[in-house]
Design a protein around this motif. Sequence first.
Motif: not given
Length: 460
Positions: A367-369, A185-187, A363-365, A339-341, A263-265, A21-23, A85-87
Amino acid sequence: MSRLIVISNRVSAPTAQQPSAQGGLAVALTAALREADGIWFGWSGETGETGELRFETYDGVTSATIDLPEQDVEEYYDGYANRTLWPLFHYRLGLTEFERDFQGGYERVNRLFSEVISPHIEPEDLVWVHDYHMVPLGWMLRQKGIRNRLGFFLHIPWPPTRLLIALPEHRRLVEALFAYDVVGFQTREWLETFHDYVEREMAGTIGPNDEVTVGGRTIKAIACPIGIDAREFIAAANGEKAVATLNRMIESVHGRNLIVGVDRLDYSKGIEERFNGYQRFLETRPDQLTNVSLLQIAPPSRATVQSYQEIRGTLDALSGRINGAFAEIDWVPLRYVNRGLPRDVLAGVYRAARVALVTPLRDGMNLVAKEFVAAQDPDDPGVLVLSRFAGAAEQLAEALLINPYSPDEMADAIEQALAMPRDERIARWRKMYDDVCCEDVIWWRRRFTDALAAVEVAPA
Ligand code: GDG
């Protein structure tokens, strides 16, 4: 225990073709569904004549997907979701496109989902809808006679009222949320901006126990920060592949300090601003010049959308300029991997890093952090430099919190992180590590589904 039905735009549960799974959403929900014997519904990612739902069970998770016609993908996914919506929800009004066709496609696809999914919902199921692609779905499921407990979780920020009202159909969108019983919501911050909209634009009231009431309908709106599967990630970071990667990374930096970004680009992730901050660091600290190496991993995403093509071009040029200006014959300051690893390789990269730069503009949350924190070596942890505009900053307050728009703050934080004594690194890390392990993805899932299960009666 009730069965769990998850509905989101894409089903990125592992399948025979794609076993890992990715993302953010994928990683979080796969773990949750495996526990609750659920089904994950969504778009297959394929275009074509819409046919039947296709069911597949792999590694304990059942997914059910459907193809979408090309026009729907253009208007609903590329259009309303990714260009409207995203932007807008990431505070980028200048990048937001307002097209009536996009909204039409959005409603059409949500209606299609309500039609194909509702026959598979059993009376006791908890139904959990995810993210900005699917806001009106709950309302449409109600129209199909679904009386179940319905929850909605928003993975991205909730925008300030004055930005949201730039959307012509803002009222319709928010009203649809009131078909759910629980909205997450995330926060706290995003929850409070939602409250603000409800009070100003809907003459609603905020009650005790997370209640929000508009025109006689009361729902629960909660802050429920998503976590990572900490146990799994710590195991991955200590596995064979991660250790091999760790050694490979150590060898590759020849004693220099590795700084890492993953990060996702996406323009919301602040990669351009990060590169600018790193450049400022290199310009203003000539003594540090060959002491560091930045590795940025940025797998492309949403490549059909113009603003994503533009950010990719910008980063290609900027990374080239930084290397052109500062590289030595035996050292490059920046390695930029488009590229993804594999996940366990990523865990090894985090372990090898002395510093992580997690610097989204919003950023909503993030997860990389949390993954970076989980992967660190307890005796010699690296330092997290974190944007104050990431939802994760509400929990990870011991990180070095910065304003990602300021190259000087970024450069100062890199310097501070590299110079931080071991005791301080351990003290900061320990607190974050405990939080990441305690408020993990299982905790998040339970917090949300407990709130949903506690709803007394679904409305008639
Ligand atoms: C949305 C919200 C929220 C990244 N590169 C690789 C890779 N990744 C993985 C990371 C992490 C995930 O993708 C990214 O998660 P984020 O949370 O950082 O961001 P979004 O994708 O924007 O997710 C976000 C999230 O939903 C969950 O609610 O936190 O705010 O925007 O897990 O590790 N994974 C692998 N290779 C890569 O190259 N395997």
